[in-house]
Design a protein around this motif. Sequence first.
Motif, PDB file in Angstrom:
ATOM      1  N   THR A 102      64.602 -23.183  85.143  1.00 55.13           N
ATOM      2  CA  THR A 102      65.854 -23.267  85.896  1.00 55.13           C
ATOM      3  C   THR A 102      65.599 -23.642  87.349  1.00 55.13           C
ATOM      4  N   GLU A 103      64.617 -23.001  87.952  1.00 57.19           N
ATOM      5  CA  GLU A 103      64.295 -23.320  89.349  1.00 57.19           C
ATOM      6  C   GLU A 103      63.715 -24.723  89.470  1.00 57.19           C
ATOM      7  N   ARG A 124      64.403 -27.355  87.611  1.00 55.98           N
ATOM      8  CA  ARG A 124      65.477 -28.337  87.482  1.00 55.98           C
ATOM      9  C   ARG A 124      66.337 -28.384  88.742  1.00 55.98           C
ATOM     10  N   ARG A 125      66.574 -27.242  89.344  1.00 53.49           N
ATOM     11  CA  ARG A 125      67.355 -27.227  90.580  1.00 53.49           C
ATOM     12  C   ARG A 125      66.612 -27.915  91.716  1.00 53.49           C
ATOM     13  N   SER A 126      65.339 -27.641  91.832  1.00 51.99           N
ATOM     14  CA  SER A 126      64.554 -28.157  92.960  1.00 51.99           C
ATOM     15  C   SER A 126      64.262 -29.639  92.822  1.00 51.99           C
ATOM     16  N   ALA A 169      66.218 -31.808  91.290  1.00 50.10           N
ATOM     17  CA  ALA A 169      67.450 -32.596  91.136  1.00 50.10           C
ATOM     18  C   ALA A 169      67.815 -33.335  92.423  1.00 50.10           C
ATOM     19  N   GLN A 170      67.136 -32.991  93.516  1.00 49.57           N
ATOM     20  CA  GLN A 170      67.417 -33.633  94.797  1.00 49.57           C
ATOM     21  C   GLN A 170      66.771 -35.024  94.857  1.00 49.57           C
ATOM     22  N   THR A 178      59.360 -26.374  96.659  1.00 50.69           N
ATOM     23  CA  THR A 178      59.530 -26.207  95.211  1.00 50.69           C
ATOM     24  C   THR A 178      58.482 -25.271  94.647  1.00 50.69           C
ATOM     25  N   ARG A 198      59.393 -21.710  95.604  1.00 45.71           N
ATOM     26  CA  ARG A 198      60.539 -21.206  94.848  1.00 45.71           C
ATOM     27  C   ARG A 198      60.181 -20.937  93.392  1.00 45.71           C
TER      28      ARG A 198
END
Length: 235
Positions: free
Chosen positions: A98-99, A101-103, A105-106, A114, A117
């Motif tokens: 999850t982390e 994919r969030r990191s 996606a930018q 990243t 996190r």
Amino acid sequence: MSLSMPDMGVMTDAATISPLALFLQADIVVKVVMLGLLLASIWTWAIIIGFSFTLRGASRKSRAFEQDFWKAEDIDRFYEARGKAEFPAARVMAAGVTEWRRSTAQKVIDREGTRDRLSTAMSSSIAAEVDQLADRLNILATVGSVAPFVGLFGTVWGIMRAFTGIAAAQNSSLAVVAPGIAEALFATAIGLFAAIPAVIAYNRFSHGINRLEAGLTRFADGFYTTLSRELEAQR
């Protein structure tokens, strides 16, 4: 040759110091202590039996999950197939994915941010899993440390009552003293009966949780390394 008949008084006295008789003859305060310790013992054994299955299942599923993960060729496909399962290793992986994919996606990826996190997300997930498993162990620790003293309180109270009976009867013979002393010691015995399994189970389960935590940490470190290499490959 003559045969001596058994002393009926001795037989009667032996019957009066059976566990049930001791409880029925006990003072109300000692009865409350005994009942409380018996309930604590039942509660302890319920936790021991239930937690044994919980910890064994979590450890077994996490080990199998980790073995299958390292054999997988596609992390995304493996995550979609098995990453949403409800056991510790799967939830640690879910936190990392999850982390990730969030990191990523930018448009501009902060590689160091990243990595930090990812490490924080999986470490927090491991801590949450361990806290959730260890929550019920506090009850075992409490019973193991408090039950002997509660039993000792019942013992002291029972002995005080026995001495009061001696003073009232003005007779210090064993027949007068024995029931009260036995009643008092029975409270201590029940306290130990509740405390000993609780202490043994607490130590055993703590060791099992530490092993599970170490396994989850190794898995998270390996997964972090894999994602870090993937991050380096991205432009």
